[in-house]
Design an enzyme around this catalytic site. Structure first.
Site, PDB file in Angstrom:
ATOM      1  N   LYS A   1    -152.715 -28.711 -68.343  1.00 57.20           N
ATOM      2  CA  LYS A   1    -151.842 -29.838 -68.648  1.00 57.20           C
ATOM      3  C   LYS A   1    -151.482 -29.892 -70.143  1.00 57.20           C
ATOM      4  O   LYS A   1    -150.423 -30.378 -70.507  1.00 57.20           O
ATOM      5  CB  LYS A   1    -152.510 -31.154 -68.250  1.00 57.20           C
ATOM      6  CG  LYS A   1    -153.023 -31.230 -66.809  1.00 57.20           C
ATOM      7  CD  LYS A   1    -151.991 -31.764 -65.861  1.00 57.20           C
ATOM      8  CE  LYS A   1    -152.484 -32.107 -64.466  1.00 57.20           C
ATOM      9  NZ  LYS A   1    -153.170 -31.090 -63.699  1.00 57.20           N
TER      10      LYS A   1
HETATM   11  C1  LIG Z   1    -153.083 -30.562 -62.455  1.00 58.69           C
HETATM   12  C2  LIG Z   1    -153.919 -29.400 -62.094  1.00 58.69           C
HETATM   13  C3  LIG Z   1    -153.558 -28.512 -61.061  1.00 58.69           C
HETATM   14  C4  LIG Z   1    -152.344 -28.720 -60.192  1.00 58.69           C
HETATM   15  O1  LIG Z   1    -151.143 -28.468 -60.899  1.00 58.69           O
HETATM   16  P1  LIG Z   1    -149.737 -28.963 -60.290  1.00 58.69           P
HETATM   17  O2  LIG Z   1    -148.760 -28.653 -61.359  1.00 58.69           O
HETATM   18  O3  LIG Z   1    -149.881 -30.446 -60.053  1.00 58.69           O
HETATM   19  O4  LIG Z   1    -149.500 -28.211 -59.041  1.00 58.69           O
HETATM   20  C5  LIG Z   1    -154.358 -27.407 -60.835  1.00 58.69           C
HETATM   21  N1  LIG Z   1    -155.486 -27.196 -61.546  1.00 58.69           N
HETATM   22  C6  LIG Z   1    -155.874 -28.036 -62.529  1.00 58.69           C
HETATM   23  C7  LIG Z   1    -157.145 -27.756 -63.267  1.00 58.69           C
HETATM   24  C8  LIG Z   1    -155.109 -29.163 -62.850  1.00 58.69           C
HETATM   25  O5  LIG Z   1    -155.512 -29.997 -63.827  1.00 58.69           O
END
Ligand SMILES: *Cc1c(COP(=O)(O)O)cnc(C)c1O
Length: 464
Positions: free
Chosen positions: A111
């Site tokens: 993120k």
């Molecule tokens: C948010 C997240 C995901 C999922 O990603 P999306 O873009 O919502 O599909 C996968 N792994 C981790 C560790 C995350 O924080």
């Protein structure tokens, strides 16, 4: 560069899109037409830094709305927050097999790759326009801390994060509540994640209506996050395509932002041929990509909580692309989903995409077995989300002509319980976490009531 909405034909500029959440009419923003990354630009990026990839992708999607100097400041500022010189390094874990490590940011999840540049860009625009930023988010996991890390200490911004009291992991809670910057407010809501989301939505609507500041949510539908996530896909595709092989990506998916960014990268010309979408036991996404039909069910709790999602918010953007940019058809499908809990992709959706897609749902048992097997074979400790993608890649039928990249979305230290369960030892703790459990926590607590939360936010405003 003009943007439109997935539910209605409109024309907005980049700055407007970046500083708002939903498009007018409730749809999501997408560019009117796709820009093109030419072969020359790709060849150049193959040997350049991550800063260059961010600047290139930013400029492609903003055209005349932001100058190169702005993008340089945003990109250079953003990469300073990462602890690895390559920012998004590729680690070889087998012949023609790579792990894309997206956990070198301040909060150790992918993120940060969307939110760090977004925080800087919004700060630049807010300062230039003399308009304060009010950021509000509801979180059940990694978005809250990554949002806080992106906006902490910015003079023009306030960020408020709601999380369900007692329902996030201790590591996740502490990553948010040990923050010391004055412009950050954490509120533990005595209720569920759904309560937090509902309150956030209501508060955002009333703050926006007051029109005193730029009001924004940091959730997964934000175009800016997608834009900057496209940058790492372009970055690695440019590097790996030098080997002359076709590229396949395996991506652990929840709200489908990371995977959609890969589709966008392919759409603008990055040589990505195949996508392996990996879900956990919440398999709605895997099913819609296998059968063309989504049927929402109750979410289940798994070892990979960031993917415990039944209706992925970015599916709407895929639907729009799959209908050939038909806003009326997309709006109708989304109404059907809301009213009947069911959504069908058009019959020819696969032909409209720039790459081939397969999807797999992976159980908790398989996730643990994959963590164990990966550790035995490579000495590498992976987090449960990464393990879901590794397991899905293992199931995939792609032949040897592909260069395989498995996207690693979190550092294992974020999920110590799952790691211990899988391999019997605790993951090593990286620098930003060293004293996490010794730091003091600061967090307000509140009933799931709009007036009470509003009061808390108004009382704790640092400016007044
Ligand atoms: C948010 C997240 C995901 C999922 O990603 P999306 O873009 O919502 O599909 C996968 N792994 C981790 C560790 C995350 O924080």
């Amino acid at each position: 560069m003009r943007y439109t909405s997935t539910r209605r034909e409109i024309a907005c500029g980049f700055r407007e899109v970046i500083a708002s959440g939903l498009a007018p009419g409730g749809g999501l923003y997408l560019p009117h037409h796709w820009p093109r990354l030419d072969a020359e630009a790709l060849a150049r990026l193959a040997t350049r830094t991550y800063v260059e990839a961010l600047m290139t992708v930013g400029a492609l999607f903003s055209a005349e709305d932001c100058d190169a100097e702005l993008w340089r400041r945003v990109a250079e500022g953003a990469v300073r927050a990462f602890r690895h010189p390559a920012v998004a390094p590729l680690a070889e874990f087998g012949p023609r097999q790579w792990l894309l490590e997206l956990f070198h940011g301040p909060t150790l999840s992918f993120k940060d790759y969307g939110l760090q540049p977004l925080g800087r860009l919004l700060d630049e625009l807010a300062t230039a326009e003399g308009r304060p930023l009010f950021i509000l988010g509801a979180t059940s996991g990694d978005t809250g801390s990554a949002g806080i890390a992106a906006f902490r200490g910015r003079a023009n911004a306030r960020i408020i994060i709601l999380h369900p009291a007692g329902r996030v992991s201790e590591v996740q809670r502490r990553q948010m509540t040990t923050e010391t910057a004055e412009n950050v407010l954490n509120i533990a809501i005595e209720g569920s994640f759904d309560d937090c989301q509902r309150l956030a939505k209501e508060l955002l609507a009333e703050r926006a209506a007051a029109n005193r500041e730029t009001v924004l949510s940091v959730n997964s539908i934000n175009w800016g996050r997608l834009l900057f996530q496209t940058a790492y896909h372009v970055f690695i595709a440019a590097r790996l395509s030098r080997h002359g092989r076709r590229l396949a990506l395996a991506i652990p998916s929840g709200n489908f932002g990371n995977a959609l960014a890969a589709i966008i990268a392919a759409r603008i010309g990055a040589p990505i041929a195949h996508l392996i979408v990996a879900s956990n036991a919440n398999d709605a996404l895997a099913r819609v990509l296998a059968t063309g039909v989504l049927e929402a069910q109750e979410p289940r709790t798994t070892l990979s909580p960031a993917m415990d999602i039944q209706v992925p918010s970015n599916l709407e953007r895929l639907l729009f692309m799959a209908t050939g940019a038909d806003a009326a058809a997309t709006a109708e499908c989304m109404t059907g989903l809301r009213e009947r809990g069911r959504l069908a992709l058009p019959a020819d959706w696969r032909e409209r995409l720039p790459l081939t897609i397969e999807a797999h749902a992976i159980s908790d048992e398989e996730t643990l077995a994959t963590m164990r097997e990966t550790y035995r074979r490579t000495d590498r400790i992976v987090d449960p989300h990464t393990a879901v993608a590794l397991a899905a890649a293992g199931r995939s039928g792609i032949a040897d002509e592909h260069e395989l990249v498995v996207v690693s979305t979190a550092h294992p230290a974020k999920f110590p319980d799952a790691v211990r369960k899988a391999i019997g030892i605790a993951p090593p703790v990286p620098a930003p976490f060293a004293d996490l459990f010794a730091r003091e926590e600061r967090c307000a607590r509140c009933a799931p009531d709009l007036a009470a939360v509003r009061h808390l936010i108004d009382c704790s405003s640092p400016a007044q």
